[in-house]
Enzyme design. Sequence first.
Site, PDB file in Angstrom:
ATOM      1  N   ASN A 210       0.690  -1.419   0.205  1.00 21.82           N
ATOM      2  CA  ASN A 210       0.043  -0.309   0.247  1.00 21.82           C
ATOM      3  C   ASN A 210       0.918   1.524  -0.041  1.00 21.82           C
ATOM      4  OD1 ASN A 210       0.500   0.829   2.987  1.00 21.82           O
ATOM      5  ND2 ASN A 210      -0.204  -0.959   3.178  1.00 21.82           N
ATOM      6  N   ASP A 306      -3.133 -10.083  13.406  1.00 22.09           N
ATOM      7  CA  ASP A 306      -3.273  -8.630  13.717  1.00 22.09           C
ATOM      8  C   ASP A 306      -1.958  -8.414  14.741  1.00 22.09           C
ATOM      9  OD1 ASP A 306      -4.404  -6.764  14.797  1.00 22.09           O
ATOM     10  OD2 ASP A 306      -5.884  -6.253  13.742  1.00 22.09           O
ATOM     11  N   ILE A 307      -0.869  -7.010  13.977  1.00 23.48           N
ATOM     12  CA  ILE A 307      -0.394  -7.633  15.206  1.00 23.48           C
ATOM     13  C   ILE A 307      -0.179  -6.828  16.382  1.00 23.48           C
ATOM     14  CG2 ILE A 307       2.471  -5.937  15.530  1.00 23.48           C
ATOM     15  CD1 ILE A 307       2.308  -6.843  12.551  1.00 23.48           C
ATOM     16  N   VAL A 308      -1.177  -5.697  16.678  1.00 22.02           N
ATOM     17  CA  VAL A 308      -1.388  -4.326  17.495  1.00 22.02           C
ATOM     18  C   VAL A 308      -2.289  -5.539  18.662  1.00 22.02           C
ATOM     19  CG1 VAL A 308      -3.505  -3.028  17.215  1.00 22.02           C
ATOM     20  CG2 VAL A 308      -1.390  -2.497  18.406  1.00 22.02           C
ATOM     21  N   PHE A 323      -3.449   3.390  15.560  1.00 22.82           N
ATOM     22  CA  PHE A 323      -4.223   3.712  14.930  1.00 22.82           C
ATOM     23  C   PHE A 323      -5.545   3.359  13.752  1.00 22.82           C
ATOM     24  CE2 PHE A 323      -1.272   7.945  14.274  1.00 22.82           C
ATOM     25  CZ  PHE A 323      -0.561   7.394  14.638  1.00 22.82           C
ATOM     26  N   LYS A 341      -9.254  -4.351  20.004  1.00 22.19           N
ATOM     27  CA  LYS A 341      -8.578  -4.850  19.968  1.00 22.19           C
ATOM     28  C   LYS A 341      -7.298  -5.021  21.101  1.00 22.19           C
ATOM     29  CE  LYS A 341      -7.355  -3.624  15.074  1.00 22.19           C
ATOM     30  NZ  LYS A 341      -6.182  -3.743  13.459  1.00 22.19           N
TER      31      LYS A 341
HETATM   32  N1  CTP Z   1      -3.242  -3.899  12.762  1.00 17.96           N
HETATM   33  C1  CTP Z   1      -1.625  -4.763  12.957  1.00 17.96           C
HETATM   34  N2  CTP Z   1      -1.623  -6.096  12.136  1.00 17.96           N
HETATM   35  C2  CTP Z   1      -2.442  -5.877  11.204  1.00 17.96           C
HETATM   36  C3  CTP Z   1      -3.955  -4.604  10.894  1.00 17.96           C
HETATM   37  C4  CTP Z   1      -3.544  -3.762  11.340  1.00 17.96           C
HETATM   38  O1  CTP Z   1      -1.068  -4.196  13.886  1.00 17.96           O
HETATM   39  N3  CTP Z   1      -2.578  -6.821  10.355  1.00 17.96           N
HETATM   40  C5  CTP Z   1      -2.939  -1.602  13.324  1.00 17.96           C
HETATM   41  C6  CTP Z   1      -2.462  -0.922  12.413  1.00 17.96           C
HETATM   42  O2  CTP Z   1      -0.942  -0.466  12.701  1.00 17.96           O
HETATM   43  C7  CTP Z   1      -3.326  -0.043  13.131  1.00 17.96           C
HETATM   44  C8  CTP Z   1      -4.405  -0.466  13.758  1.00 17.96           C
HETATM   45  O3  CTP Z   1      -4.265  -2.204  13.811  1.00 17.96           O
HETATM   46  O4  CTP Z   1      -2.771   0.466  14.286  1.00 17.96           O
HETATM   47  C9  CTP Z   1      -6.019  -0.197  12.719  1.00 17.96           C
HETATM   48  O5  CTP Z   1      -5.306  -0.147  11.869  1.00 17.96           O
HETATM   49  P1  CTP Z   1      -6.601  -0.604  10.686  1.00 17.96           P
HETATM   50  O6  CTP Z   1      -6.363  -0.619   9.324  1.00 17.96           O
HETATM   51  O7  CTP Z   1      -7.724   0.891  10.800  1.00 17.96           O
HETATM   52  O8  CTP Z   1      -7.923  -1.858  11.012  1.00 17.96           O
HETATM   53  P2  CTP Z   1      -8.232  -2.749  11.182  1.00 17.96           P
HETATM   54  O9  CTP Z   1      -7.551  -3.899  11.679  1.00 17.96           O
HETATM   55  O10 CTP Z   1      -7.019  -2.807   9.097  1.00 17.96           O
HETATM   56  O11 CTP Z   1      -9.774  -2.924  10.645  1.00 17.96           O
HETATM   57  P3  CTP Z   1     -10.608  -2.125   9.214  1.00 17.96           P
HETATM   58  O12 CTP Z   1      -9.707  -3.310   7.717  1.00 17.96           O
HETATM   59  O13 CTP Z   1     -11.495  -3.141   9.536  1.00 17.96           O
HETATM   60  O14 CTP Z   1     -10.945  -1.276   9.211  1.00 17.96           O
END
Ligand code: CTP
Length: 401
Positions: A210, A306-308, A323, A341
Amino acid sequence: MAHLFNRNVLLGVSGGIAAYKSAELVRQLQELGATVRVVMTRGAQEFITPLTLQALSGNPVHTELLDAEAELGMSHIELARWADLLLIAPATADLLARLAAGRADDLLTTVALATAAPLVLAPAMNQQMWRDQATIANVAALASRGYTFVGPASGEQACGDIGPGRMEQPAIIAAAAAGVFENGLLEGKRVVITAGPTREALDPVRYISNHSSGKMGYALAQAAVDAGARTTLVSGPVNLSAPDHARVLHVESATQMLEQCLQLLPECDIFIACAAVADYRPAAIEQQKIKKGPEHINLQLVRNPDIVAAVAASEHRPFTVGFAAETNDLLAHARDKMKRKGLDMIVANDVSNRSIGFNSDNNEATVLWADGEQVLAMTGKSAMARQIIQIIARQLGSPAG
Ligand code: CTP
């Protein structure tokens, strides 16, 4: 020694005899690493020419508030956002009075009102003017707003008087300006920040990714370093140089980013997830380059971890900040994401607004935590990063936060 690398310093010069020292000040700021732009009041131009300061700063000098052409170049609002620091030297008695009253009657005072950047003032005036009750009250009002004063020094004055009122030496002013960025709010804390995009390989030469530039995460790392934290960036591929004194660990995929972050957990007090992690990756990475074939092909994607959320769910969890990039119902979605989360705090960005976020240098956000929120008005990413670090410090109960 404090420095100003990667800092945009807006130097405001008002009309006093000490304005001639501003030329030397531009050089001192540059020597500490700053990019300098200059705003001059009308009075300042009686003492030193804009051309001198333009030649030294390498940037056009800004003088007019109501000048259509100048506004087309860099408007007063853009200048206010560009600045990581507004330094006014010399600051005359009149300038202090106008600032204290919140006036916006020329470019410099307007920018001072419009910026979220910290303000440093180096007063210079006749010793009797400095001792006048009006000036004393103005200085007290400005100090109570958190502005930093450097000087004035005492000694013989241009007018022949002896006493306090001489502008401080340029080297001392530049050092004080640099010192503003070192605030000790997170002294002794260990901070891990994810930044940039991830790349999810399809085959040896292709990937899904991205447009994340990494600027916000790198600005946060700089702000964390400035706040005295031991800072580690876990960074996807970006085109940015690492902040001084931050450790940078480079990763590509979401899986690598997760592994790296989990490894760092035992030495992490605060975790900030700023990376734009790809939500999906190709189900399989082809060993050979995928050859062009049929008119349509299907890619099968699988969910990335999902890392966070994983960090927040870990046994000895750090204070965890995420974020949220949303296009609609910003606050409701962000609050929901924070809960889902298991985060302590979330920074909500409206990504339907093209002038902020991803590749932009500016950002605008609302920071949410369990029982509160704070709106951060549009500003440069470094100024925003400093505000976010301040809020984190406050939530952690830092006495200085
Ligand atoms: N994040 C993460 N690992 C992932 C996806 C997201 O750690 N696989 C973290 C991002 O670094 C950010 C937060 O989660 O701090 C939210 O990211 P965002 O893209 O807004 O949310 P998504 O979990 O992707 O949810 P959605 O696509 O439903 O908005």
